[in-house]
Write a protein that holds these residues in place. Structure first.
Motif, PDB file in Angstrom:
ATOM      1  N   TRP A   1       0.855  -1.448  -0.218  1.00 20.17           N
ATOM      2  CA  TRP A   1       0.130   0.106   0.044  1.00 20.17           C
ATOM      3  C   TRP A   1       0.785   1.208   0.023  1.00 20.17           C
ATOM      4  CZ3 TRP A   1       1.513   2.646   4.038  1.00 20.17           C
ATOM      5  CH2 TRP A   1       1.730   2.198   5.173  1.00 20.17           C
ATOM      6  N   TYR A   2       2.053   1.207   0.500  1.00 22.29           N
ATOM      7  CA  TYR A   2       2.963   2.506   0.453  1.00 22.29           C
ATOM      8  C   TYR A   2       3.034   2.808  -0.892  1.00 22.29           C
ATOM      9  CZ  TYR A   2       6.797   5.474   1.197  1.00 22.29           C
ATOM     10  OH  TYR A   2       7.756   6.698   1.056  1.00 22.29           O
ATOM     11  N   LYS A   3       3.472   2.128  -1.841  1.00 22.90           N
ATOM     12  CA  LYS A   3       3.829   2.273  -3.192  1.00 22.90           C
ATOM     13  C   LYS A   3       2.511   2.798  -3.961  1.00 22.90           C
ATOM     14  CE  LYS A   3       6.210   1.168  -7.311  1.00 22.90           C
ATOM     15  NZ  LYS A   3       7.163   0.387  -7.961  1.00 22.90           N
ATOM     16  N   GLU A   4       1.114   1.911  -3.669  1.00 26.49           N
ATOM     17  CA  GLU A   4      -0.121   2.108  -4.530  1.00 26.49           C
ATOM     18  C   GLU A   4      -0.802   3.305  -3.974  1.00 26.49           C
ATOM     19  OE1 GLU A   4      -1.816  -1.778  -3.357  1.00 26.49           O
ATOM     20  OE2 GLU A   4      -0.519  -2.751  -4.728  1.00 26.49           O
ATOM     21  N   LYS A   5      -0.727   3.597  -2.281  1.00 25.18           N
ATOM     22  CA  LYS A   5      -1.511   4.563  -2.149  1.00 25.18           C
ATOM     23  C   LYS A   5      -0.917   5.998  -1.618  1.00 25.18           C
ATOM     24  CE  LYS A   5      -4.889   1.282  -0.041  1.00 25.18           C
ATOM     25  NZ  LYS A   5      -6.214   1.615  -0.746  1.00 25.18           N
ATOM     26  N   VAL A   6       0.508   5.759  -1.212  1.00 20.44           N
ATOM     27  CA  VAL A   6       1.014   6.872  -0.548  1.00 20.44           C
ATOM     28  C   VAL A   6       1.993   7.564  -1.624  1.00 20.44           C
ATOM     29  CG1 VAL A   6       2.662   7.554   1.355  1.00 20.44           C
ATOM     30  CG2 VAL A   6       0.808   5.984   1.621  1.00 20.44           C
ATOM     31  N   TYR A   7       3.181   6.716  -2.087  1.00 20.31           N
ATOM     32  CA  TYR A   7       4.298   7.533  -2.629  1.00 20.31           C
ATOM     33  C   TYR A   7       4.647   6.528  -4.047  1.00 20.31           C
ATOM     34  CZ  TYR A   7       8.560  10.210  -3.691  1.00 20.31           C
ATOM     35  OH  TYR A   7       9.702  10.964  -4.263  1.00 20.31           O
ATOM     36  N   PRO A   8       4.328   6.680  -5.128  1.00 19.46           N
ATOM     37  CA  PRO A   8       4.441   5.624  -6.376  1.00 19.46           C
ATOM     38  C   PRO A   8       6.073   5.590  -6.414  1.00 19.46           C
ATOM     39  CG  PRO A   8       2.876   7.476  -6.915  1.00 19.46           C
ATOM     40  CD  PRO A   8       3.408   7.882  -5.647  1.00 19.46           C
ATOM     41  N   GLN A   9       6.797   6.264  -6.059  1.00 19.74           N
ATOM     42  CA  GLN A   9       8.277   5.648  -6.206  1.00 19.74           C
ATOM     43  C   GLN A   9       8.608   4.728  -5.149  1.00 19.74           C
ATOM     44  OE1 GLN A   9       6.734   8.597  -6.490  1.00 19.74           O
ATOM     45  NE2 GLN A   9       7.966  10.189  -7.971  1.00 19.74           N
ATOM     46  N   GLY A  10       7.873   4.497  -4.025  1.00 16.67           N
ATOM     47  CA  GLY A  10       8.127   3.419  -3.268  1.00 16.67           C
ATOM     48  C   GLY A  10       9.423   3.715  -2.274  1.00 16.67           C
ATOM     49  N   THR A  11       9.894   4.855  -2.145  1.00 11.90           N
ATOM     50  CA  THR A  11      11.210   5.140  -1.402  1.00 11.90           C
ATOM     51  C   THR A  11      10.862   6.011  -0.305  1.00 11.90           C
ATOM     52  OG1 THR A  11      11.844   6.927  -2.889  1.00 11.90           O
ATOM     53  CG2 THR A  11      12.697   4.968  -3.509  1.00 11.90           C
ATOM     54  N   VAL A  12      11.515   6.152   0.616  1.00 14.62           N
ATOM     55  CA  VAL A  12      11.560   7.025   1.517  1.00 14.62           C
ATOM     56  C   VAL A  12      13.017   8.175   1.756  1.00 14.62           C
ATOM     57  CG1 VAL A  12      10.388   5.533   3.286  1.00 14.62           C
ATOM     58  CG2 VAL A  12      12.859   5.342   3.226  1.00 14.62           C
ATOM     59  N   PRO A  13      12.601   9.216   2.174  1.00 18.89           N
ATOM     60  CA  PRO A  13      11.374   9.569   2.755  1.00 18.89           C
ATOM     61  C   PRO A  13      10.495  10.263   1.732  1.00 18.89           C
ATOM     62  CG  PRO A  13      13.105  11.584   2.739  1.00 18.89           C
ATOM     63  CD  PRO A  13      13.587  10.323   2.073  1.00 18.89           C
ATOM     64  N   SER A  14       9.315  10.276   2.373  1.00 19.92           N
ATOM     65  CA  SER A  14       8.299  11.106   1.651  1.00 19.92           C
ATOM     66  C   SER A  14       7.276  11.667   2.723  1.00 19.92           C
ATOM     67  CB  SER A  14       7.238  10.126   0.784  1.00 19.92           C
ATOM     68  OG  SER A  14       6.516   9.158   1.581  1.00 19.92           O
ATOM     69  N   LEU A  15       6.892  12.943   2.188  1.00 22.98           N
ATOM     70  CA  LEU A  15       6.094  13.597   3.327  1.00 22.98           C
ATOM     71  C   LEU A  15       4.581  13.780   2.720  1.00 22.98           C
ATOM     72  CD1 LEU A  15       6.117  15.642   5.668  1.00 22.98           C
ATOM     73  CD2 LEU A  15       6.313  17.524   4.197  1.00 22.98           C
ATOM     74  N   GLU A  16       3.545  13.521   3.341  1.00 25.61           N
ATOM     75  CA  GLU A  16       2.104  13.782   3.069  1.00 25.61           C
ATOM     76  C   GLU A  16       1.843  15.023   3.699  1.00 25.61           C
ATOM     77  OE1 GLU A  16      -2.115  11.752   4.469  1.00 25.61           O
ATOM     78  OE2 GLU A  16      -0.058  10.512   4.600  1.00 25.61           O
ATOM     79  N   HIS A  17       1.423  16.037   3.164  1.00 25.57           N
ATOM     80  CA  HIS A  17       0.998  17.357   3.324  1.00 25.57           C
ATOM     81  C   HIS A  17       0.217  18.118   2.550  1.00 25.57           C
ATOM     82  CE1 HIS A  17       2.226  21.851   4.393  1.00 25.57           C
ATOM     83  NE2 HIS A  17       1.583  21.232   5.241  1.00 25.57           N
ATOM     84  N   ASP A  18      -1.095  18.719   2.831  1.00 26.18           N
ATOM     85  CA  ASP A  18      -1.797  19.308   2.284  1.00 26.18           C
ATOM     86  C   ASP A  18      -2.443  18.506   1.068  1.00 26.18           C
ATOM     87  OD1 ASP A  18      -1.942  21.613   3.979  1.00 26.18           O
ATOM     88  OD2 ASP A  18      -0.605  22.756   2.472  1.00 26.18           O
ATOM     89  N   ASN A  19      -2.741  17.331   1.212  1.00 28.01           N
ATOM     90  CA  ASN A  19      -3.229  16.269   0.113  1.00 28.01           C
ATOM     91  C   ASN A  19      -2.274  15.993  -0.944  1.00 28.01           C
ATOM     92  OD1 ASN A  19      -5.854  15.963   1.607  1.00 28.01           O
ATOM     93  ND2 ASN A  19      -6.411  18.061   0.602  1.00 28.01           N
ATOM     94  N   GLU A  20      -1.055  16.298  -0.671  1.00 26.59           N
ATOM     95  CA  GLU A  20       0.030  15.848  -1.585  1.00 26.59           C
ATOM     96  C   GLU A  20       0.905  15.149  -0.998  1.00 26.59           C
ATOM     97  OE1 GLU A  20       1.500  19.067  -4.082  1.00 26.59           O
ATOM     98  OE2 GLU A  20      -0.151  20.013  -4.219  1.00 26.59           O
ATOM     99  N   VAL A  21       1.919  14.345  -1.906  1.00 28.68           N
ATOM    100  CA  VAL A  21       2.903  13.407  -0.993  1.00 28.68           C
ATOM    101  C   VAL A  21       4.267  13.815  -1.973  1.00 28.68           C
ATOM    102  CG1 VAL A  21       4.103  11.421  -0.632  1.00 28.68           C
ATOM    103  CG2 VAL A  21       1.661  11.418  -0.291  1.00 28.68           C
ATOM    104  N   ARG A  22       5.186  14.471  -1.011  1.00 29.56           N
ATOM    105  CA  ARG A  22       6.331  14.752  -1.789  1.00 29.56           C
ATOM    106  C   ARG A  22       7.581  14.076  -1.382  1.00 29.56           C
ATOM    107  NH1 ARG A  22       3.259  18.844  -0.467  1.00 29.56           N
ATOM    108  NH2 ARG A  22       3.087  20.776  -2.081  1.00 29.56           N
ATOM    109  N   GLY A  23       8.764  13.649  -2.282  1.00 32.93           N
ATOM    110  CA  GLY A  23       9.877  13.053  -1.714  1.00 32.93           C
ATOM    111  C   GLY A  23      11.184  13.678  -2.228  1.00 32.93           C
ATOM    112  N   GLU A  24      12.043  12.955  -2.237  1.00 38.85           N
ATOM    113  CA  GLU A  24      13.607  13.369  -2.360  1.00 38.85           C
ATOM    114  C   GLU A  24      13.921  14.061  -1.261  1.00 38.85           C
ATOM    115  OE1 GLU A  24      15.346  11.917  -4.656  1.00 38.85           O
ATOM    116  OE2 GLU A  24      13.508  10.998  -5.339  1.00 38.85           O
TER     117      GLU A  24
END
Length: 243
Positions: A73-96
């Protein structure tokens, strides 16, 4: 630097357990700001330290992911790249990680981690841009089972010189900043790896670096995220297939 390398972890025991393949996902996009990390990843650690230093423990919830048993579910629902870190904020998920530490610094309350001074800001941009190249230079000989290379020595000498540019403190920009966060989590590991696997002390003959590491080990926002050195070494040996 043996003393610094031998410091044990001060990590609290109340951290949430890492979520694996059988774990249920959090209620994504419910308005909660979440920082997805792995406790043993130097890149995720950068974002974790930034969160801590800015005093955002109550505003950014940690969600640990077990990268050895990663939930689908991490890749499917949260962050398609599947890596960490990622930040869920304001209905968006950012990484790198290098982008995230800037984002956290700019978009949340707490002490600013980049200076207003133009010369220091430019130097910060240059050093943060170099962080990936530095990481590659230090990790490549370990991955290829090679000896300490000229590239490693040059990369370490470059950091030693960078730490002497400003004389108003022991950090890269004098005062503690995102630049220190960008490098310390890598240095934490390569200091251990090179000492034990190559009999090479990265801080020997580099007094600025030695002082930097000593001062970093006094910053709780960082020390609370540190791994036990021997545990880090064991992980590295498994990854590098060293008996």
């Amino acid at each position: 630097m043996a003393a610094a390398a031998g410091l044990g972890s001060r990590r609290p025991t109340t951290l949430p357990p890492a979520l694996g393949s059988t774990s249920q996902p959090p209620p994504v996009f419910d308005g909660t700001t979440r920082l997805y990390i792995c406790y043993f990843c130097p890149f995720a650690q950068r974002a974790w330290v930034t969160r801590n230093f800015k005093g955002l423990q109550d505003k950014i919830k940690l969600v640990a992911i077990d990268l050895q048993d990663k939930p689908a579910w991490y890749k499917e629902k949260v962050y398609p790249q599947g890596t960490v870190p990622s930040l869920e904020h304001d209905n968006e998920v950012r990484g790198e990680s290098l982008d995230l530490i800037r984002y956290i610094d700019c978009n949340f309350d707490g002490p600013a981690l980049l200076p207003e001074d133009a010369a220091k800001r430019q130097f910060a941009d240059e050093l943060i841009a170099y962080a990936d190249e530095f990481t590659k230079a230090l990790y490549s000989p370990l991955i290829s089972h090679a000896d300490v290379s000229d590239e490693v020595v040059a990369a370490m000498d470059k950091l030693e010189a960078a730490l002497s540019k400003f004389n108003d403190g022991p950090f890269f920009l004098g005062r503690f900043s995102l630049v220190d966060i960008a490098y310390v989590t890598i240095l934490e590991r390569v200091q251990i790896y090179y000492s034990h696997l190559r009999n090479y002390d990265i801080a020997k003959g580099r007094p600025n670096l030695e002082k930097f590491i000593d001062q970093m080990n006094k910053i709780e926002a960082y020390t609370l995220t540190k791994n036990d050195p021997l545990f880090s070494l064991d992980l590295a040996k498994k990854h590098l297939k060293i008996a």
